[in-house]
Each structure stands twice: as structure tokens, then as C-alpha cells.
Design a protein around this motif. Sequence first.
Motif, short mmCIF file in Angstrom:
data_model
loop_
_atom_site.label_atom_id
_atom_site.label_comp_id
_atom_site.label_asym_id
_atom_site.label_seq_id
_atom_site.Cartn_x
_atom_site.Cartn_y
_atom_site.Cartn_z
N ASN A 16 0.17 -1.73 6.30
CA ASN A 16 -0.58 -2.50 5.32
C ASN A 16 -1.90 -3.05 5.88
OD1 ASN A 16 0.52 -2.62 2.63
ND2 ASN A 16 2.33 -3.61 3.47
N LYS B 159 0.85 -1.19 0.00
CA LYS B 159 0.00 0.00 0.00
C LYS B 159 0.88 1.24 0.00
CE LYS B 159 -4.15 -2.01 2.04
NZ LYS B 159 -4.00 -3.13 3.00
N GLY C 238 -4.91 2.01 0.22
CA GLY C 238 -3.53 1.84 -0.22
C GLY C 238 -3.23 2.49 -1.56
#
Lengths: 351, 351, 351, 351
Positions: free
Chosen positions: B236, A225, A280
Motif C-alpha cells: 500500500n 490498493k 492502486g
Amino acid sequence: MSNTFGKIFRLTSFGESHGMSIGGVIDGMPSNISLDFDMIQNELNRRKPGQSHLTTTRNESDELVFLSGIFEGKTTGTPIGFIIENTNLRSTDYNHLKDAFRPSHADFTYEKKYGIRDYRGGGRASARTTASIVVAGALARHIIPEIKISAYVNAVGDIKLNQSYQDLDLSLTEKTPVRCPDLTMAQKFMEKITQVKKQGDTVGGQVTCVIKNVPVGLGEPVFDKLQARLAYAMLNIPAVKGFEYGSGFNGSRMTGSKHNDIFNPDGTTQTNYSGGIQGGISNGMDIYFTVAFKPVATLMQSQKSIDKFGNELVLEGKGRHDPCVVPRAVPIVEAFAAMVLADFKLMNVRS
Amino acid sequence: MSNTFGKIFRLTSFGESHGMSIGGVIDGMPSNISLDFDMIQNELNRRKPGQSHLTTTRNESDELVFLSGIFEGKTTGTPIGFIIENTNLRSTDYNHLKDAFRPSHADFTYEKKYGIRDYRGGGRASARTTASIVVAGALARHIIPEIKISAYVNAVGDIKLNQSYQDLDLSLTEKTPVRCPDLTMAQKFMEKITQVKKQGDTVGGQVTCVIKNVPVGLGEPVFDKLQARLAYAMLNIPAVKGFEYGSGFNGSRMTGSKHNDIFNPDGTTQTNYSGGIQGGISNGMDIYFTVAFKPVATLMQSQKSIDKFGNELVLEGKGRHDPCVVPRAVPIVEAFAAMVLADFKLMNVRS
Amino acid sequence: MSNTFGKIFRLTSFGESHGMSIGGVIDGMPSNISLDFDMIQNELNRRKPGQSHLTTTRNESDELVFLSGIFEGKTTGTPIGFIIENTNLRSTDYNHLKDAFRPSHADFTYEKKYGIRDYRGGGRASARTTASIVVAGALARHIIPEIKISAYVNAVGDIKLNQSYQDLDLSLTEKTPVRCPDLTMAQKFMEKITQVKKQGDTVGGQVTCVIKNVPVGLGEPVFDKLQARLAYAMLNIPAVKGFEYGSGFNGSRMTGSKHNDIFNPDGTTQTNYSGGIQGGISNGMDIYFTVAFKPVATLMQSQKSIDKFGNELVLEGKGRHDPCVVPRAVPIVEAFAAMVLADFKLMNVRS
Amino acid sequence: MSNTFGKIFRLTSFGESHGMSIGGVIDGMPSNISLDFDMIQNELNRRKPGQSHLTTTRNESDELVFLSGIFEGKTTGTPIGFIIENTNLRSTDYNHLKDAFRPSHADFTYEKKYGIRDYRGGGRASARTTASIVVAGALARHIIPEIKISAYVNAVGDIKLNQSYQDLDLSLTEKTPVRCPDLTMAQKFMEKITQVKKQGDTVGGQVTCVIKNVPVGLGEPVFDKLQARLAYAMLNIPAVKGFEYGSGFNGSRMTGSKHNDIFNPDGTTQTNYSGGIQGGISNGMDIYFTVAFKPVATLMQSQKSIDKFGNELVLEGKGRHDPCVVPRAVPIVEAFAAMVLADFKLMNVRS
């Protein structure tokens, strides 16, 4: 064994503080780009030591030499090797550190991990290695000329700029050596650093980075991301202790009804707590993030420590160092951000 | 195109919220390890929806099926494929979202990046994909049995635990569904979530993770520092807005003379502002870090938004979701940390 | 964008034939290894031009300079940067090639792919770039001191050594500049090359490589089999057209009852058609393979060709080049094999 | 630990011969592509066992199930998980092999490397794992619809097709189960295989692959040359012993004046000894290469061997297997070639 950063646009870095030279290889640079060599050297100059009384007195010209990958001023699509000589060496300054572990330095961990270390000037753990990042970042900017990346000092010690970046004139950042666009605060920051320096002490700080004109679509979910790669980059800068983007830590205190960014019909949003990233992937709004730096560990004061045999010793304040790292960190933060965005731009044409 | 995490121990993940199943492939798992299948399923159960009134009512059994790489209960050194069926689907819940962009969701960015998206339940952007991380984390723990990883909820909205982790009894974390080891605060957190939920609203929060018994030497400078990979992992996770380790943002306000961790003769340190890492390499002290989560974007309230044609619309609060993400984030944070540490342990074998 | 070779032990290479220098960065080299600098330079000398009348008259000292990663003669675990200056440049030799495409050279494909090329001496496509491979191979040998890698010239044009490597005394390979351990055949090879050179022509050939004392277990199925990585390495050497290992192409003509290698009780085999590898993993028997090289494309004869505008032209034989590439290919084949084996050894401790 | 193939277009494969299922995850597939599911299944059918009397009698339907990454028949840009169940299992056929090492199989090396192995049907070393390659190849073909990839059987044992591919009508390849477009030779190949099978023996062979309509510019020097990646792919197929492209081994016997491909004014060449690649980059001419396969190691004859304790034993011919691998290898070679070309096309977008 992890000295390469990036997936398509990749910097492989090498070099120690007191070796012959530092440098790197940039792979994945698109071909046929005319390089702005003045800009590249200028970015290096923004990072280099000895710029002002706020920084270390180590005096390095940081002259960049390209060895390959460029022909008649243009990139050829082949890897770009480069070196920066280490010139202003006073390695004997470090003889007393041969066996010593300095507090909150990497001496201990390098010794334990590798069983050997180049103790001169911190070796590979020296912030000098960030010069290669600045070179790569300057090249990366050629890939994303439409994107504007501007970082500035947001805090020195407990003094913090309270304005949002929208209320600042970012063109003023370079007006002072402390690189804060609010010139009144810049003055306070410089006074703080000067005062701390006089005491032989050091102080931490924060850098905020603003990225404008980002195209929609950069970032690769689910494990690369955009915000994750930015955090990854920033936490690889020596002395960094934290990263937040968009609403950041403050956003964790909010409710969803306040935090949600309501869309305008054109796809922009009325607020930007998201910090320009959703899922992301960049959404076209400004990306902004803040990076926290700890105080430099080298002091001009005596400190108790140990050597590698477990003997206690006293370290005298010696050597050359910055009393506060954030002014010189500004171009490093920008460069790493440029590398990340250029890489994602090159990845995105392939999605 | 970035659905693989790790260098030696690697998870490649797949799956959408309302597809047939989610799952992954774990490569680089050492051979001849007896797996604790109960522990693995238990980790999944800690993450799964429908655990308590604090979480979404989507009811998934999250039954894990291993397809390969295991023979007579032991790993064989070959890749471990696994799936978790999606069972409790109410895809028609999402028909009204076919063309709509929900505020602060990834609908807009996926649509723009890929030109197509599976709109059911958030598709690939759903937090459901974190189940694969939990599976990989549970396998990773088999590689680092000596290391103890414990996360807990540190804040819900503006209510924050003020104690350091040293003052907490981390064995109490699972005593309440909100996963805070201070049971008085746990009560307050649950009240806050319940109250917010009643209003059809959501709230953010923070998770702190503590890692004990880390061997010295994990982490790979200069571009895969231990703290950088932890930050990369955490950012993430959906909804994460910030990461700090050791002294974190607070450390940026300190002076070096206060912040430096003075060594004991045995190489441990008297304080641990460093957070167990120096120069990107673990130093044997506790690693601790805090992760900030934004409030969940799906509300049980009406919100203005747009569709992909630029038409304005009003979204009614519908579907099933968590009023606060942090209780279920605890096992995800732990799992990702386990993956990072296991990977670095395997990388470190012969540095 | 693919100038890195290897997974743990990795060479990132840069440089063009007529740039300032060529070089590379070696990452993943274990720490604390004392380097044999004479051996390393000697390997470079085996590859360098101007060794004998059989090779090009370009005279390069190929002096290797290490820039980092080594401290007091030992590796430190940090990346090893190195450069080799290009000294004996006669770039004006190539002015007539600025726009021309030489037959069976990479001029055309580089021009089309990148839209720009450094035409001097073949630029990045020059075999000069293999010097970096030789450096990395020499370092790799330090990781696998127990393994013995010996390559030799097996054929020049249509003259071929008919013996198996078992019947040769490989210690004689370096006795002649043509690097064939059968000294009678070496004579014939040299005569062939001399004759071809007189005609302004060139000739192809073959190199066989034998690897002894390989531990059982190297190679990573299913997509990084030992034989696959060796083939990958060899086909990356300029001018290589084919690779076979063990029984090779001849094995495809055999029946299973003849081809199967029957085990001895100690796990060795009575025959070795397998070439020391089963299922992509070394089995402890000798690994052997043969690499086919095409004739050098640069001739000392006039040839018809075209320029980048599609005009026909005649290229005169000019410049400096090898009439036959195989004698100098011997150390390159060995070096690449060493890199592959060292990488797999480092990977294998992690299985 | 190396079960991923490709850089942008990547297959991560899992599964053993007699586990629950085999499968994989394809990452990097561009979004918004309508998939031809019939074609994909048809490619699997070309590879599957039990097609004719020339192949093993193991009868697998090889039914492909996609789990993710596809929405309403189109790719979404998210990873594509897939499984193929193992149905026709007769695992007890392998009980006698629990401790035995079959000659020229991977039993010995897997046991030694991993200390454990799934002995049923060859486990991970089974050619059954190539089904995942065929799936990925069929998806890859959607990325390169303009490129035509055609493989065929070129030799069985010592019987070899003497014509060049230009003299063959490649549309006839599928006319016979042996997949040779010269129908007279096809007959001879089938007779050879039938005869060998009757003797309980097996035989090797060769597959040639021709790739037409390749755009100029695919391939990434210097360490991921197009021919190198093709060789890497092919040598990862079980039983492959050699690879040559263009003039191949024969080219090593030629002189440069004969071997050089003289340009036509339009950039095509009069001959194509180069095999469509110069300097690692496609030049737009046909790519062609030949792959050598050893005879299958499983015989229907008694063979001496050993077990893992070093005891001698006699293996009886049992189980189900192919007498000759090349007919079923044809779709595998094509699929792997498609994966390589699709990956390079995606890499080339912005070189």
C-alpha cells in the motif's frame, strides 16, 4: 479470529485437515447468477491431491456440497454455505506428532498461541484449507466473466522459465501435471521434482499469474490498493515467501526514464512495467505477478526436532505429502486472484 | 472507500497533497499511555521532504497537531484526531497538468475511476499521504515498546548490499541521509542518486526491515497471517513493486532439507529461513523482509504523454520530487510494520 | 451480504428454511474452552418447533453437528463450523406460494431486491435461521460464565405482566411452555394463545431480558454503545418491532430529578432507571430490556393478496406456524444478548 | 475503539467537548457530487446550542471546515476530513467535577473502563459529538436526494401528540423552536420545558421520524436489517432509551388478522403497520419510527453523589445544559437516518 476474506464478496472459511469436513460460507454473491457447477468442481479437481505422481498420494474426491444460497441452479443473494468431506483420513499416521514440533511447520506457533492444537495432518494450518479458496474463487469467476485469469508454474527450484508471459501459449498450461506452458521446461520441472522426491526431499518454486481484460478502475486507494490486496491474498497461501507484480524486484534496479510506461493516445501504454496498476487502481493493461513458494517442510528423511516439553527427538519421514507445492498452487493462486477482482468489481460500482 | 487500515488499532487517513491539511483518526489506541511527543515528531521529521540534497526540495515543517483523544499527555481511549498542515504549496506548478496524464502516475486511473481529480501535486495519490502512516506508526510503537523495528536501505538501483542484516550495525542507519548502515555502501548509494539526479532521472531501490523481540503468537490465521498483513501494508506504500520475507524469492530455489529451520531445545531455531513466522504466527525469531520500490515516475526530462482528451503532448520536467524514494521510505516501512504488530498484539490478547 | 454478526466473536450464518441444512461459522471463539455440549443442545431444544401445543407442529429434531474448531471437547481457537439438518420438510406445502406474496411477509421485498427467491417456508427470511443464533449464543455463554442472562415472556397481546423483574422468581420461567415466571399470568397467556389459535389467528407479545453480574466497562462508545448493539441484535430477530432498556419509553415521560440514579458510596446506584448502562458502557448494575414482537403474519384464515404479476388472489390458511412467537423467542433473545456481551468482553480486554 | 459508523458510507468521528476541535472523516462518499454547503451548515445550525431559550446557553458558532476530499465544490471520491472548532469553552466550570461522578452521567463508567477521562464538559460522552453525525448526515442526503426524511418532536414529558404523522403538516416543524408541527401542541411543549427549567429540572421526550420515497430493496438481511441498523443508530445517540418502528410496541398487542398489511395490486399496502420494512428490506411504503429520550441528567439543583474515592458529596447545579434534549435531537435523528439509508443504497447497488 480472521477467517473471513473480502469486503463485499466474502469467504468465511472453516475446517481442519482431519476434521469431519472443511467448508465455508460465501456472502455477498450477487443474486440471479446461473452457476456452472462443472466448472466449479473442475477447479477443485485441479487442486485436489492424488492427481499425478508429482503430488501427495492422499486420495480425496473433494466432492463439493452446497447447503444454501442456491435455488434451481441460481444464486439467490443469500449466503452460500458449502462443505467438502474429509474422507481419506489416516489420522493414526500422526500419533507420533501429538507432542512433537516439526521443523518449519506451524506446530510450535499454534501450540504457543492457542495452548492446544489438532495435530492430525497439520490441523487448520494444512494446505487442505485452500480447497475453500478454490470454491470461492470459482464462484467469484461468475462475477467477472470478462476477466481471464491464468497462472502457471514459472520455476521449480533453481530452474526458471526465462520467457515473459507474452511469449508463452498459456493454453498449454494444463497439458502437463506440472502446469508449465513451455512444454520443454515442463519436462525439466517434472524431472527435477521426480529427482528430489526420490531423495525424500522437497523443492520450492514460483507461480506467475496473468490477468487480462481487467476493466479500468478496480482497486481502492489508499489502504486497499489492488496490488496490496493481491499481495495480501497470496501471502495468505501456505508456503508463500514473496510477491512481486509488474516490474517487481527487477524494477527497483531501473531508472525512471526506462521504467515509465509511455501512453498511447487511447490510454493504453507502450510498455507495462506498471503491471496493469497505477496508484492502486487497474489501468486496463494486463496485470501480472509472481509468487514465490518455499519447499514443503515435510521430508521423507529423518530430521532432528523437539517436542513440546523441550525434549530432543528424531522425526522419521512418514505421512503423505507433495514433493513440490507449485503445480497444485496454480489453481489456488488463480482462485484468490478471482476473489480479489470480483470483490473490487463489486466495490467499484459503489465508488 | 478504503482509507482505514487495521482491525483493532486503526488509522483512518485523509488528505491530499495540496489541500488544506492531511491527517487522520487513530481508533483503538489503549488508554492511559503517556505519549512521547518528541519521538512522534522526530519520526515525522525522518520522513519529511527537504531533509537533504537527496530528497525533494518541497519544504514542509510537517508540524503535527493532535485534536483529541489525549488528556494531560496521556491517551484516554477515545479516538485521536490529528492534522498536519500543507504549507509549502506551489499549486500553480501543476496548472499544466490539469488535463495531462503523466506516465506511470495515477492521473489516468483516478480520472477514469472517479471522473474527477485534484491534479495538484498528485492529490490523494501523493506520497505526502504517508505522513499519516508515520504518525500512526509512532503511536503504535507505544503499544509494543518491547519490539524493536529497524529498516534500512538495502539497494539503490543495481547496487545492492550483499550482507545479511546480522552482519550490519543497524545503529549506523541514520548516520547518512541515504539510511544505509554500511557506510561504504551508503557512499555508493549517495553517489548513484546524485548522478541520476544530475541526469534529471530517478532510480529505484530496496528497503529491508528487521523486527526483533517479537513475542510468540502474533498473527491470525488463516486469512490475516502476519506475513500477509505485512505484505498488504507494504504494497500500500506508493511505488512498492514487491515484498519478500525470510528466505523470500531465494527460498523458492532451495530444497526442504536445506530450508527447514531445525529447533533448539528452547524453541528457537538454528537457522531462520522462516523469517520469524510459521503458519502466519510469529515464532519469536527475528522477522525480516525486503520491499522493492520502483523509480520515481516524475522526471526532470521531457517525456511524451497524452491528455484526457487523447491528445498527445510533451511534459517538461517541472515541480519538486525525490530522485530516489528509498531513503525517505525507511521510516514509512517501519511505521507500517509498527501498526501491523501493534494491531496483532491487541488482537492476540484473548485468542 | 450481511450475514455476519459481531466484531471479535463473530457468527456467520447461512441456510434457508427448506434447504439441505442451516448452519454457520463462529470465529473469534477463544481457545482451550471445554464445551458443555448438553447445554448447547438444550438451548436449541428450547427454541425448536413442536415443543408444545402453543408452537408450530413442524417437527425438527434440530440436531447440531460441529464440523471443526473443536478437538477432544475443547475449542482450538480455529473457526467452529456447524450444521443443523432440515429434516421435517413438506416443501410441497408451499407450491401455491411460488408466485404469491403473503401479506406482511418478506416475499415481496426478497423478490424485488434479489429478483429470485426460495419461496419454500419463507426461505432465508424464515425464523428457522434463528437456530444459528442460539448455537452461537450457547457458545458465547462459555466466554461469560459469570454473567447470568434470563429472558421471559412479559406480555401476550394486550395482557401484560405488571410486575418489575425484581418481583419475579425467574427460576420459574421454564415451568410452563409459555415461559412466564408468574405462573398465574402464564396461565392467562396460554389461554390467550389457545383462543387466538382456535380462531386461526395469531397474536403479538413482549419478551423482557435481565442480565446480572455484568462487569463494569463493557460497551464501546461512541458508535457501538452497549445498548445500541443490544438493540441492533434484537431488531434483527424476525417480527421484532421495538426495543427499550432501563426506564425505556416510560423514562421519556419523567423529569431528571426523578430519573437520575443516585450513587451509593460503592458505586452502585439506589435506583436503576439507567438499566445498567451509562454512556454506552455497563456500570455493573442489572441490564434489563424489553422487546416487542408483532403477531405472526401467517394465518389459518383466508386472506386477500396478490401474486408477482399483480394479480389478486386469495390465500388459504395452510402450512405450519406458531400462533404466537414469544415463547420460542425467549431463548433467541437470550442467545443474542450473550453474543453481544461476549463480544464486548473480548473487545474490552483490548481497550 | 468503535468510532466508525457505516459499511460503505462511513463516518469516523473524533473529538471531546472541550478539546481543540471535534470532527471526523467520511469515507465512501461517491465522487463527482456537487455539495450544497449552505444546506450542510444549516443542518449544523439546527443542532447547535444557543438557538433559543429552550436550549443550553453554550454559544458555539459550529463553523464547519472541510479539509480534504472536495475539489472545486465537488466530491472527489477520496475521504472527506472535517473539523469544527470548540470555541465557547468554560472548562473551569468543570474543575469541581475532576474527581466527581455525576448521577446518570458517564463519568463513572469512563473512569472505570479507561482509568482516565477528560472530565471537561463530559469529554467524549458529550452530546457535542453529535455534530459530526449531523455533518455526515448532510453529506449522506446528497446520495439519496429522492428520499425525504422528516423528524419532529412527538412528546415532551407526559404530554404526547396523539395524531399519526399522516395527519400532520410536517412543513411546520421548524416554525417553533420546539420542532413540533402541531403548533398548539408545540405551545404546550414549550410551556412544559419552560416550567421544568424554572425548577432547575429537566424532562424527557420523544422524536418521531418519517421517511418517504424510499426505493424498494434497501436493507441487508439477516444481520443488517434496515430496522436493526436504524435502531442501532438511534440507540447510539446520547440519552436514547427506546426505539420502535411501524406498529411498534402497540403492534405487540394486536392480532395478526388486524396487523397484516393487505396488498394493493401495485404492491403498495392498504395499511402500513409494517412501517415500510418487510424481512429487513424496505418495501417502498413510508418508514416511520419513534425514539424515546430520557431527561437530561445535569440539573440546576443540588444532588447527592460520590467522587472516585468513594466519598459522598453534594453537586451544585452549575454549567450550561439543555432542559430538554428533544428539540435539538430532531436534526440528529434525521442525520443518522440519512447515513443509514445512504449506506444501504450504496450497498444495494449490486446485491
